[in-house]
Structure formats: C-alpha cells, structure tokens
Design a protein around this motif. Structure first.
Motif, mmCIF file in Angstrom:
data_model
loop_
_atom_site.group_PDB
_atom_site.id
_atom_site.type_symbol
_atom_site.label_atom_id
_atom_site.label_comp_id
_atom_site.label_asym_id
_atom_site.label_seq_id
_atom_site.Cartn_x
_atom_site.Cartn_y
_atom_site.Cartn_z
ATOM 1 N N PHE A 67 6.589 -4.375 3.044
ATOM 2 C CA PHE A 67 5.618 -4.229 4.622
ATOM 3 C C PHE A 67 4.808 -5.350 4.660
ATOM 4 N N ILE A 68 4.233 -5.838 3.689
ATOM 5 C CA ILE A 68 3.311 -7.192 3.904
ATOM 6 C C ILE A 68 4.217 -8.285 4.270
ATOM 7 N N GLY A 69 5.380 -8.707 3.413
ATOM 8 C CA GLY A 69 6.088 -9.650 3.586
ATOM 9 C C GLY A 69 6.870 -9.708 4.948
ATOM 10 N N ILE A 70 7.452 -8.687 5.377
ATOM 11 C CA ILE A 70 7.971 -8.376 6.977
ATOM 12 C C ILE A 70 6.902 -8.928 7.807
ATOM 13 N N LEU A 87 0.332 -12.518 20.205
ATOM 14 C CA LEU A 87 0.585 -11.640 19.479
ATOM 15 C C LEU A 87 0.954 -11.697 17.913
ATOM 16 N N GLY A 88 1.478 -13.106 17.678
ATOM 17 C CA GLY A 88 1.476 -13.384 16.485
ATOM 18 C C GLY A 88 0.136 -13.628 15.723
ATOM 19 N N ILE A 89 -0.721 -14.184 16.353
ATOM 20 C CA ILE A 89 -2.130 -14.154 15.840
ATOM 21 C C ILE A 89 -2.602 -12.912 15.624
ATOM 22 N N ALA A 90 -2.669 -12.052 16.626
ATOM 23 C CA ALA A 90 -3.050 -10.457 16.236
ATOM 24 C C ALA A 90 -2.517 -10.107 15.290
ATOM 25 N N ILE A 91 -1.273 -10.120 14.721
ATOM 26 C CA ILE A 91 -0.844 -9.613 13.322
ATOM 27 C C ILE A 91 -1.350 -10.304 12.398
ATOM 28 N N LEU A 92 -1.489 -11.611 12.222
ATOM 29 C CA LEU A 92 -1.843 -12.387 11.154
ATOM 30 C C LEU A 92 -3.359 -12.373 10.768
ATOM 31 N N LEU A 93 -4.254 -12.230 11.746
ATOM 32 C CA LEU A 93 -5.611 -12.503 11.476
ATOM 33 C C LEU A 93 -6.028 -11.499 10.521
ATOM 34 N N PRO A 94 -5.728 -10.121 10.868
ATOM 35 C CA PRO A 94 -6.101 -9.018 9.530
ATOM 36 C C PRO A 94 -5.433 -9.470 8.408
ATOM 37 N N ILE A 95 -4.319 -9.772 8.276
ATOM 38 C CA ILE A 95 -3.685 -10.250 6.981
ATOM 39 C C ILE A 95 -4.188 -11.168 6.381
ATOM 40 N N LEU A 96 -4.598 -12.242 6.916
ATOM 41 C CA LEU A 96 -5.186 -13.290 6.476
ATOM 42 C C LEU A 96 -6.685 -13.198 5.924
ATOM 43 N N LEU A 97 -7.247 -12.506 6.601
ATOM 44 C CA LEU A 97 -8.894 -11.933 6.257
ATOM 45 C C LEU A 97 -8.562 -11.104 5.108
ATOM 46 N N ASN A 98 -7.667 -10.187 4.990
ATOM 47 C CA ASN A 98 -7.405 -9.508 3.769
ATOM 48 C C ASN A 98 -7.077 -10.158 2.674
ATOM 49 N N ILE A 99 -6.144 -11.160 2.739
ATOM 50 C CA ILE A 99 -5.798 -11.995 1.546
ATOM 51 C C ILE A 99 -7.233 -12.881 1.189
ATOM 52 N N ILE A 100 -7.901 -13.385 2.020
ATOM 53 C CA ILE A 100 -9.123 -14.245 1.777
ATOM 54 C C ILE A 100 -10.088 -13.229 1.012
ATOM 55 N N VAL A 101 -10.406 -12.092 1.329
ATOM 56 C CA VAL A 101 -11.094 -10.993 0.803
ATOM 57 C C VAL A 101 -10.604 -10.715 -0.427
ATOM 58 N N VAL A 102 -9.310 -10.420 -0.702
ATOM 59 C CA VAL A 102 -8.635 -10.175 -2.106
ATOM 60 C C VAL A 102 -8.874 -11.344 -3.008
ATOM 61 N N ASP A 103 -8.352 -12.438 -2.618
ATOM 62 C CA ASP A 103 -8.719 -13.726 -3.309
ATOM 63 C C ASP A 103 -10.078 -13.951 -3.919
ATOM 64 N N ASP A 107 -10.991 -12.706 -8.132
ATOM 65 C CA ASP A 107 -10.898 -13.937 -8.709
ATOM 66 C C ASP A 107 -9.205 -14.902 -8.684
ATOM 67 N N VAL A 108 -8.702 -14.739 -7.699
ATOM 68 C CA VAL A 108 -7.365 -15.508 -7.312
ATOM 69 C C VAL A 108 -8.001 -17.096 -7.229
ATOM 70 N N SER A 109 -7.092 -17.934 -7.617
ATOM 71 C CA SER A 109 -7.323 -19.352 -7.575
ATOM 72 C C SER A 109 -8.019 -19.859 -6.149
ATOM 73 N N TRP A 110 -9.104 -20.863 -6.399
ATOM 74 C CA TRP A 110 -9.547 -21.502 -5.279
ATOM 75 C C TRP A 110 -8.727 -22.120 -4.550
ATOM 76 N N GLY A 111 -7.531 -22.706 -5.027
ATOM 77 C CA GLY A 111 -6.548 -23.315 -4.114
ATOM 78 C C GLY A 111 -5.779 -22.511 -3.226
ATOM 79 N N ALA A 112 -5.531 -21.176 -3.733
ATOM 80 C CA ALA A 112 -4.746 -20.185 -3.009
ATOM 81 C C ALA A 112 -5.749 -19.777 -1.798
ATOM 82 N N THR A 113 -7.020 -19.617 -2.373
ATOM 83 C CA THR A 113 -8.039 -19.066 -1.245
ATOM 84 C C THR A 113 -8.474 -20.260 -0.096
ATOM 85 N N THR A 114 -8.333 -21.561 -0.586
ATOM 86 C CA THR A 114 -8.520 -22.477 0.381
ATOM 87 C C THR A 114 -7.390 -22.557 1.472
ATOM 88 N N SER A 115 -6.041 -22.420 0.841
ATOM 89 C CA SER A 115 -5.028 -22.477 1.811
ATOM 90 C C SER A 115 -5.211 -21.168 2.631
#
Length: 182
Positions: A67-70, A87-103, A107-115
C-alpha cells in the motif's frame, strides 16, 4: 525561469519517490517477515533499537508495504503532468510528513530524514509556484453552499434524521463487532 525550477522539483521528487516506492514493493526496504536478520532476531525485544523495531514493525505486513509503495508510485507519477500534479502532491504530503516523523521518532539516519525533508520542500515549492490554483481549489472545498429556503426551514428535521441514521449505523457497527469479535 520559475517554471523550469517547478518542473525540475517535480521530476526530482518523481525520480526519488519512484525509487523508494519500487524498493518497498520489490523488498529492498524494511525487515520482512520471515527474513529478519539474525542479529536482529536474537535481540530481546526490550533491547532492540528504535530503528530496528520500526523496520521490523513496518516489514511485518506485506499488504501495508505494498500500500505504501503503490501510494508513493501513484503520487510520484501524478507529479509528471500539469493536470494531476496537485493531486500527486495531495497524496504525497501526508506520506512524506509521516516518513519524517517516523524517521525522527525512531532514530532513522539523519541522511534519510534530510532526503525526506528535501522532497517535502520540493513539493511545498511546487505548491507555492501554483498558489493561485491551490487557493482556488481550497476555496472551492470550503465555499459556503447556498441552502434553499425550504431546506433552511427543515434544518432541525434534517439534524434529527441525521442523528437517527448515525444511531442506526452505530448500532449496526456494535452488532457486527459483537458477532465478529473485537
């Protein structure tokens, strides 16, 4: 010139999130169920690092990973076209915000968080570049609808009927939970 930067930002996010989305689907991200690294599997749960716990948790469900990958692939693909970029941005914004919060939280690497922050920043730039359309879309969503006078008079009736329907749905849900089990 701004249009070139906007397009470059969309292509940048498309490439990067397409790689991440594909990586999730083909198995390059997370510790998959049944494929947990031995050094992680042998650590008592209360001693495992936050990162390893998160990667094990997210890797537990193939359906969730898919689900996340698709979602990343679809959102990224929609960035490529003028008509669907918002529409693409509307889909990706919550995904990226979630990734940043999880990172940050796990304690996911700062490199991944920065990306991830870079991808989010690129999307915010695209939103800013298209602020006129964004404002119009938002206004269309929150615009007050004109209610015919006949319906205004029946406002209380509509509220009572809506509450009755709500109660019926709630009761059906409770019966289903009792039947299926919690």
């Amino acid at each position: 010139m701004k249009a070139y930067f906007e397009l470059a930002a969309r292509i940048y996010v498309w490439v990067k999130l397409s790689l991440y989305g594909s990586g999730k689907i083909i198995g390059g991200q997370f510790y998959r169920r049944g494929k947990l690294p031995a050094e992680i599997a042998n650590i008592p749960l209360d001693e495992v690092t936050a990162y390893d716990l998160a990667w094990t948790f997210f890797g537990f469900s193939e359906g969730y990973i898919f689900f996340i990958g698709i979602s990343q692939l679809i959102g990224a693909f929609l960035l490529l076209f003028e008509r669907t970029k918002l529409l693409g941005i509307a889909i990706l914004l919550p995904i990226l915000l979630n990734i940043i919060v999880v990172d940050i939280a796990f304690d996911v690497s700062w490199g991944a968080t920065t990306s991830a922050i870079m991808y989010l920043t690129a999307l915010i730039y695209v939103l800013y570049f298209n602020k006129k359309q964004v404002v119009q879309a938002f206004q269309a969503l929150v615009q007050k609808q004109i209610v015919p006078p006949k319906l205004k008079q029946k406002k209380w009736l509509r509220i009572v009927v809506a509450l009755g329907i709500f109660a019926a749905i709630f009761l059906v849900e409770q019966q289903l939970l009792n039947f299926i089990g919690r």
